[in-house]
Design a protein around this motif. Structure first.
Motif, mmCIF file in Angstrom:
data_model
loop_
_atom_site.group_PDB
_atom_site.id
_atom_site.type_symbol
_atom_site.label_atom_id
_atom_site.label_comp_id
_atom_site.label_asym_id
_atom_site.label_seq_id
_atom_site.Cartn_x
_atom_site.Cartn_y
_atom_site.Cartn_z
ATOM 1 N N LYS A 239 44.564 1.863 -11.321
ATOM 2 C CA LYS A 239 45.231 2.451 -10.164
ATOM 3 C C LYS A 239 45.897 3.773 -10.525
ATOM 4 C CE LYS A 239 45.045 -1.423 -7.580
ATOM 5 N NZ LYS A 239 44.150 -1.470 -6.445
ATOM 6 N N LEU A 240 46.146 3.980 -11.816
ATOM 7 C CA LEU A 240 46.911 5.143 -12.258
ATOM 8 C C LEU A 240 46.056 6.186 -12.964
ATOM 9 C CD1 LEU A 240 49.907 3.146 -13.763
ATOM 10 C CD2 LEU A 240 49.762 4.110 -11.497
ATOM 11 N N ARG B 150 49.759 -10.530 -11.533
ATOM 12 C CA ARG B 150 49.126 -9.672 -10.526
ATOM 13 C C ARG B 150 49.934 -9.593 -9.235
ATOM 14 N NH1 ARG B 150 44.450 -7.279 -9.231
ATOM 15 N NH2 ARG B 150 43.815 -7.330 -7.066
ATOM 16 N N THR B 151 50.500 -10.729 -8.813
ATOM 17 C CA THR B 151 51.254 -10.734 -7.555
ATOM 18 C C THR B 151 52.750 -10.516 -7.768
ATOM 19 O OG1 THR B 151 51.336 -13.118 -7.721
ATOM 20 C CG2 THR B 151 49.631 -12.178 -6.311
ATOM 21 N N ALA B 152 53.156 -10.202 -8.993
ATOM 22 C CA ALA B 152 54.580 -9.984 -9.233
ATOM 23 C C ALA B 152 55.045 -8.710 -8.543
ATOM 24 C CB ALA B 152 54.850 -9.894 -10.730
ATOM 25 N N TYR B 153 56.373 -8.663 -8.290
ATOM 26 C CA TYR B 153 56.890 -7.545 -7.513
ATOM 27 C C TYR B 153 56.920 -6.242 -8.276
ATOM 28 C CZ TYR B 153 61.166 -8.747 -10.061
ATOM 29 O OH TYR B 153 62.067 -9.012 -11.030
ATOM 30 N N SER B 154 56.766 -6.295 -9.601
ATOM 31 C CA SER B 154 57.014 -5.090 -10.389
ATOM 32 C C SER B 154 55.811 -4.636 -11.203
ATOM 33 C CB SER B 154 58.178 -5.352 -11.348
ATOM 34 O OG SER B 154 57.864 -6.453 -12.169
ATOM 35 N N TRP C 56 55.610 -0.859 -12.492
ATOM 36 C CA TRP C 56 55.775 0.359 -11.701
ATOM 37 C C TRP C 56 56.836 1.255 -12.297
ATOM 38 C CZ3 TRP C 56 52.113 1.791 -8.752
ATOM 39 C CH2 TRP C 56 51.315 0.872 -8.077
ATOM 40 N N LYS C 57 57.789 0.644 -12.999
ATOM 41 C CA LYS C 57 58.841 1.449 -13.620
ATOM 42 C C LYS C 57 58.259 2.377 -14.679
ATOM 43 C CE LYS C 57 63.345 2.164 -14.267
ATOM 44 N NZ LYS C 57 64.247 2.596 -13.193
ATOM 45 N N PRO D 293 48.802 -3.724 -10.540
ATOM 46 C CA PRO D 293 47.635 -4.621 -10.666
ATOM 47 C C PRO D 293 46.419 -3.881 -11.213
ATOM 48 C CG PRO D 293 47.965 -3.976 -8.394
ATOM 49 C CD PRO D 293 49.061 -3.337 -9.153
#
Lengths: 209, 158
Positions: free
Chosen positions: A175-176, A164-168, A131-132, A171
């Motif tokens: 999506k972008l 996939r389930t990591a906080y950062s 996400w960063k 997935p």
């Protein structure tokens, strides 16, 4: 018609039609029905070439319609000169680099990595997107000129992969940005990347609008 | 350098804020201190004990309280030293070490966003690894693994 007289009218069609041997023949209508066949244009002298070819093109456009003529030509040149953005996110970038090396040599498909998004028309997302880095990826994508394509290379770019389930981790890069071709693998081999690029070329070949 | 050497230098400077010095495997020792004396301790460790390089800063969530730890390296002694302090979970803040060791800057930013420990007077306390406005502190034990879609929505709209 500049320079052409009735005496120089086209002879009977040659038994060897140059359009038949080309792979393009089904998509690029050659000037078989035009006022001056291309084979004749080649034989013309230089000062006659420009008006003659202009007339041939004009009549061809009038006959076939502009979109039908220009689009296949545009697709043909576009898919044979795919310039991906030269960047790397994770270990897939190593395979990406190998695909451009001497052994796999992606350049033989006209694929040349460019260091500026303004010179690129293909974004190969080769690695884990966090996400960063997401808004930087979107910025790069928006800086690329239309038409542009995206290949999601590897499991991370396709769906987050093992993170996939990591906080950062995003997935899946779809999506972008809109993705055209997904390549599975962790990481995919350079052959798989080249296969994905050829699949994308197939998509561009079928592009209509 | 032994724990006794640490105590001999640090005890006069910190007084009752020095909670103890223990042996710690592979290091000169583990110094436990109250957070009120953090800046005094950092200066004493750097200037009087010659630990000129701060190697890392981190935080641990022990559920009932949190712990901040610092690892410093001395070139002359060729040893590490471990400094640690406990902070309550409801009021987790400690004075920044970046005034003494500038390398603490990014380590403290990381500790702040991952373990939710605030560093007072930090010059630039922004997100380092997670995006701006990120709503979670992922290394806290109370952090649950989110479904990707839920995390996406929360991350995009904060």
């Amino acid at each position: 018609m500049g320079g052409l007289t009735a005496a120089q009218a086209p002879p009977a069609p040659s038994p060897r039609n140059p359009t038949v041997d080309l792979q393009l023949s089904n998509e690029l209508p050659m000037a078989t029905q035009a006022a001056v066949p291309f084979i004749e244009i080649e034989a013309l002298r230089a000062k006659e070439f420009i008006p003659a070819s202009k007339e041939a093109l004009t009549s061809l456009i009038a006959e076939q319609g502009q979109a039908k003529l220009i689009r296949p030509m545009f697709n043909w040149s576009g898919r044979n000169s795919l310039f991906p953005l030269h960047w790397g996110l994770a270990c897939c970038a190593i395979e990406f680099a190998a695909a451009f090396g001497a052994r796999w040599d992606a350049e033989r498909f006209g694929v040349v990595a460019r260091s500026s998004p303004r010179q690129a028309d293909l974004m190969i997302v080769n690695g884990t997107v966090t996400w960063k880095v997401a808004h930087k990826l979107i910025t790069l994508y928006e800086q690329m000129a239309e038409p542009k394509w995206v290949i999601a290379m590897g499991n991370c770019a396709t769906g987050g992969g093992p993170f996939r389930t990591a906080y950062s981790v995003v997935p899946g890069v779809d999506k972008l940005v809109p993705v055209d071709v997904y390549i599975a693998g962790c990481p995919p081999r350079p052959e798989a990347l080249l296969d994905g690029i050829l699949k994308l070329e197939q998509l561009i070949r079928e592009r209509k609008e | 350098m032994q724990p006794d050497d640490l105590t001999r230098v640090l005890a006069p400077k910190l007084g009752e804020n020095l909670l103890g010095v223990e042996a710690f495997e592979g290091m000169a020792g583990r110094v436990r201190f109250r957070r009120e004396a953090a800046l005094d301790l950092f200066r004493a460790v750097r200037d009087d004990l010659s630990f000129a390089h701060l190697s890392m800063v981190g935080g641990i969530d022990w559920v009932d309280h949190r712990e901040v730890f610092y690892v410093a390296w001395s070139d002359s002694a060729r040893q590490y030293v471990l400094l640690s302090t406990d902070v309550p979970a409801t009021d987790a803040h400690v004075e920044t070490a970046s005034a003494v060791w500038p390398s603490a800057n990014w380590h403290e930013r990381e500790t702040w966003e991952l373990v939710d420990i605030t560093f007072d007077h930090h010059p630039d306390l922004r997100h380092l690894l997670t995006p701006d406005g990120y709503a979670f502190h992922p290394l806290l034990r109370s952090f649950k693994i989110h479904e990707p879609e839920e995390l996406e929505v929360k991350t995009r709209h904060v």
